[in-house]
Design a protein around this motif. Structure first.
Motif, mmCIF file in Angstrom:
data_model
loop_
_atom_site.group_PDB
_atom_site.id
_atom_site.type_symbol
_atom_site.label_atom_id
_atom_site.label_comp_id
_atom_site.label_asym_id
_atom_site.label_seq_id
_atom_site.Cartn_x
_atom_site.Cartn_y
_atom_site.Cartn_z
ATOM 1 N N THR A 27 49.378 36.448 37.880
ATOM 2 C CA THR A 27 49.298 36.092 39.286
ATOM 3 C C THR A 27 48.852 34.638 39.358
ATOM 4 O O THR A 27 47.920 34.246 38.656
ATOM 5 C CB THR A 27 48.279 37.001 40.012
ATOM 6 N N GLN A 34 44.959 41.940 44.329
ATOM 7 C CA GLN A 34 44.877 42.202 42.899
ATOM 8 C C GLN A 34 45.120 43.685 42.639
ATOM 9 O O GLN A 34 44.392 44.539 43.131
ATOM 10 C CB GLN A 34 43.509 41.784 42.355
ATOM 11 N N ASN A 36 45.768 46.883 39.826
ATOM 12 C CA ASN A 36 45.339 47.184 38.463
ATOM 13 C C ASN A 36 46.562 47.206 37.545
ATOM 14 O O ASN A 36 47.713 47.187 38.004
ATOM 15 C CB ASN A 36 44.527 48.488 38.409
#
Length: 140
Positions: A27, A34, A36
């Motif tokens: 990213t 965000q 996982n």
């Protein structure tokens, strides 16, 4: 859109092997949700499946599958190599040249293949590779 999310912002990069496995994910944008690692694996596998389905149901013989998906807030661009590796770049919708960025990313990945300690199509976990990819994605 803030100045930090200008017309050339690249949000994220995925490299998906020919079996649909996510071998690299980064990213590049601050404030991006965000996920996982399992979520990224699911997204990559889903994209791989949709790409394969699009190739098969296309009315145009020899279709290369999904190349671009555009939404109001992002653009997803895919470059598939002759060996089946997919490079997927998420950018702002107004990004002027995601294809150019993907070509630099592909060249950077091809250089990784010269590393005698790297096994083709396996996950890439290297700070040096992360740095090279950041340069390829950002263009400097």
């Amino acid at each position: 859109m803030s100045a930090a999310q200008g017309s050339q912002t690249s949000f994220a990069l995925w490299i998906i092997n020919k079996a649909g496995g996510l071998i690299y994910s980064r990213t590049y944008a601050e404030g991006l949700a965000q996920l996982n690692s399992n979520d990224y694996l699911i997204l990559a596998s889903t994209f791989h499946s949709i790409h394969a389905i699009a190739t098969r149901i296309s009315p145009v013989p020899g279709s290369s599958g999904v190349e671009t998906i555009e939404a109001d807030t992002f653009k997803m661009t895919c470059l598939q190599t002759p060996t089946g590796i997919k490079f997927v770049l998420l950018t702002t919708p107004s990004h002027p040249a995601p294809d150019t960025v993907l070509k630099r990313v592909y060249e950077t990945y091809a250089d990784q293949l010269k590393d005698p300690f790297y096994t083709v199509e396996m996950p890439i976990r290297s700070e040096a590779f992360d740095h090279k990819m950041a340069v390829a994605v950002r263009g400097h």
